[in-house]
Motif scaffolding. Structure first.
Motif, mmCIF file in Angstrom:
data_model
loop_
_atom_site.group_PDB
_atom_site.id
_atom_site.type_symbol
_atom_site.label_atom_id
_atom_site.label_comp_id
_atom_site.label_asym_id
_atom_site.label_seq_id
_atom_site.Cartn_x
_atom_site.Cartn_y
_atom_site.Cartn_z
ATOM 1 N N PRO A 70 -0.307 9.912 -9.333
ATOM 2 C CA PRO A 70 -0.923 9.860 -8.003
ATOM 3 C C PRO A 70 -2.083 8.868 -7.983
ATOM 4 O O PRO A 70 -2.820 8.738 -8.961
ATOM 5 C CB PRO A 70 -1.389 11.291 -7.760
ATOM 6 C CG PRO A 70 -1.463 11.913 -9.105
ATOM 7 C CD PRO A 70 -0.427 11.252 -9.943
ATOM 8 N N ALA A 71 -2.242 8.200 -6.868
ATOM 9 C CA ALA A 71 -3.215 7.120 -6.781
ATOM 10 C C ALA A 71 -4.647 7.589 -7.011
ATOM 11 O O ALA A 71 -5.464 6.840 -7.552
ATOM 12 C CB ALA A 71 -3.097 6.437 -5.417
ATOM 13 N N GLU A 119 12.910 -2.432 -11.753
ATOM 14 C CA GLU A 119 13.747 -1.471 -12.472
ATOM 15 C C GLU A 119 13.302 -0.031 -12.240
ATOM 16 O O GLU A 119 14.085 0.902 -12.415
ATOM 17 C CB GLU A 119 13.718 -1.792 -13.969
ATOM 18 C CG GLU A 119 14.466 -3.073 -14.316
ATOM 19 C CD GLU A 119 14.237 -3.517 -15.744
ATOM 20 O OE1 GLU A 119 13.493 -2.810 -16.476
ATOM 21 O OE2 GLU A 119 14.796 -4.557 -16.146
ATOM 22 N N ARG A 120 12.052 0.156 -11.836
ATOM 23 C CA ARG A 120 11.526 1.503 -11.612
ATOM 24 C C ARG A 120 11.300 1.809 -10.140
ATOM 25 O O ARG A 120 10.782 2.877 -9.793
ATOM 26 C CB ARG A 120 10.212 1.681 -12.390
ATOM 27 C CG ARG A 120 10.417 1.671 -13.897
ATOM 28 C CD ARG A 120 9.095 1.730 -14.635
ATOM 29 N NE ARG A 120 9.325 1.850 -16.078
ATOM 30 C CZ ARG A 120 9.293 2.988 -16.757
ATOM 31 N NH1 ARG A 120 9.024 4.113 -16.133
ATOM 32 N NH2 ARG A 120 9.519 3.002 -18.056
ATOM 33 N N ALA A 121 11.659 0.856 -9.284
ATOM 34 C CA ALA A 121 11.409 1.029 -7.851
ATOM 35 C C ALA A 121 12.282 2.145 -7.278
ATOM 36 O O ALA A 121 13.393 2.400 -7.746
ATOM 37 C CB ALA A 121 11.688 -0.278 -7.118
ATOM 38 N N VAL A 122 11.740 2.802 -6.274
ATOM 39 C CA VAL A 122 12.463 3.845 -5.543
ATOM 40 C C VAL A 122 12.447 3.466 -4.067
ATOM 41 O O VAL A 122 11.628 2.657 -3.628
ATOM 42 C CB VAL A 122 11.806 5.226 -5.746
ATOM 43 C CG1 VAL A 122 11.837 5.616 -7.213
ATOM 44 C CG2 VAL A 122 10.372 5.217 -5.239
ATOM 45 N N ALA A 158 -2.642 11.004 -2.471
ATOM 46 C CA ALA A 158 -1.635 10.769 -3.505
ATOM 47 C C ALA A 158 -1.094 9.348 -3.458
ATOM 48 O O ALA A 158 -0.821 8.736 -4.497
ATOM 49 C CB ALA A 158 -0.495 11.765 -3.355
ATOM 50 N N ALA A 159 -0.949 8.804 -2.250
ATOM 51 C CA ALA A 159 -0.336 7.478 -2.096
ATOM 52 C C ALA A 159 -1.336 6.335 -2.204
ATOM 53 O O ALA A 159 -1.029 5.280 -2.769
ATOM 54 C CB ALA A 159 0.373 7.396 -0.742
ATOM 55 N N PRO A 189 0.807 -1.220 0.000
ATOM 56 C CA PRO A 189 0.000 0.000 0.000
ATOM 57 C C PRO A 189 0.844 1.277 0.000
ATOM 58 O O PRO A 189 1.767 1.432 0.796
ATOM 59 C CB PRO A 189 -0.814 -0.122 1.296
ATOM 60 C CG PRO A 189 -0.968 -1.585 1.500
ATOM 61 C CD PRO A 189 0.340 -2.178 1.037
ATOM 62 N N GLY A 190 0.524 2.171 -0.914
ATOM 63 C CA GLY A 190 1.178 3.469 -0.969
ATOM 64 C C GLY A 190 2.439 3.536 -1.807
ATOM 65 O O GLY A 190 2.976 4.624 -2.017
ATOM 66 N N THR A 191 2.926 2.399 -2.330
ATOM 67 C CA THR A 191 4.203 2.394 -3.047
ATOM 68 C C THR A 191 4.055 2.454 -4.571
ATOM 69 O O THR A 191 5.000 2.820 -5.264
ATOM 70 C CB THR A 191 5.037 1.161 -2.676
ATOM 71 O OG1 THR A 191 4.324 -0.028 -3.054
ATOM 72 C CG2 THR A 191 5.320 1.123 -1.181
ATOM 73 N N ALA A 192 2.894 2.098 -5.104
ATOM 74 C CA ALA A 192 2.737 2.043 -6.559
ATOM 75 C C ALA A 192 2.884 3.400 -7.246
ATOM 76 O O ALA A 192 3.494 3.475 -8.322
ATOM 77 C CB ALA A 192 1.394 1.410 -6.923
ATOM 78 N N PRO A 193 2.343 4.494 -6.690
ATOM 79 C CA PRO A 193 2.451 5.771 -7.411
ATOM 80 C C PRO A 193 3.880 6.180 -7.742
ATOM 81 O O PRO A 193 4.130 6.763 -8.799
ATOM 82 C CB PRO A 193 1.776 6.763 -6.457
ATOM 83 C CG PRO A 193 0.757 5.939 -5.740
ATOM 84 C CD PRO A 193 1.449 4.618 -5.522
#
Length: 223
Positions: free
Chosen positions: A78-79, A121-124, A163-164, A68-72
């Protein structure tokens, strides 16, 4: 048949669903968003405020369910823009990029691993304050007390939550509480005890909340 395992992406789960031809299904709100692969398509399932009834489409579904909250942060959107929606990934990312990714997953021996690698590859780095928010609400802590613990005002918390997660912290708390209750009930805990342990006032309160969020009574979901 549905199978899942923990992902290499922090807190995420990868899964495969092979529908048995039994018709429409029901996906319950869980505070999460998913990256999906189905029949050559890449899609995104936004956060739900109510049960999402599937159309029973056949073929193998592959998914990565973000914590939860990490996909955006991975998707760059924004979610709240995806609230209660399923959209093509090409609606969010450049079409040429998505074409290459579709070809990559389609050619992979293991589509699950290929989908997972796209997200990796796109994770932060995860936002620790959002993780703490989810953990506190999932433990049943009140929203106001959680905001104080995080050093956030009510408006700031609501803005960051939208947003998350796509919605405010009170809705997130309701969704997480329902998931706690269903987990207890599926484990054999009587409904009256489930209501108390999950944080509801009583069993009728549990029944009302589940029906509103899931579209079915608790017994219907358990059956």
């Amino acid at each position: 048949m549905y199978e899942e395992r923990a992902s290499r992406l922090s807190g995420a789960v990868v899964w495969v669903n092979r529908p048995d031809g039994g018709g429409a299904g029901r996906v319950l709100p869980d505070g999460c968003m998913d990256l999906l692969w189905h029949e050559g398509r890449l899609l995104v399932a936004g956060p739900d405020t109510r049960a999402y009834v599937t159309d029973g489409a056949q073929g193998v579904w592959v998914g990565l369910r973000f914590y939860p909250g990490t996909a955006p942060a991975v998707l760059g959107v924004p979610a709240y823009e995806l609230l209660d929606r399923r959209v093509e990934l090409s609606d969010l990312w450049p079409a040429a990029v998505v074409r290459r990714l579709r070809a990559r997953v389609g050619a992979a021996d293991d589509p699950v691993a290929a989908l997972e690698q796209i997200a990796l590859e796109r994770a932060v780095p995860p936002d620790r304050s959002l993780r703490r928010l989810v953990e506190a609400l999932d433990a049943g802590h009140p929203v106001a007390a959680t905001a104080d613990e995080l050093g956030l005002g009510a408006r700031q918390l609501h803005r960051r939550s939208r947003a998350a997660f796509g919605y405010g912290p009170k809705t997130l708390a309701r969704v997480l509480r329902m998931q706690r209750a269903l987990s207890l009930a599926r484990g054999g805990v009587p409904l009256a005890e489930t209501a108390v342990r999950a944080g509801y006032a009583d069993q009728p309160h549990l029944s009302r909340e589940v029906r509103e969020l899931a579209g079915l009574p608790v017994t219907g979901l358990l059956g």
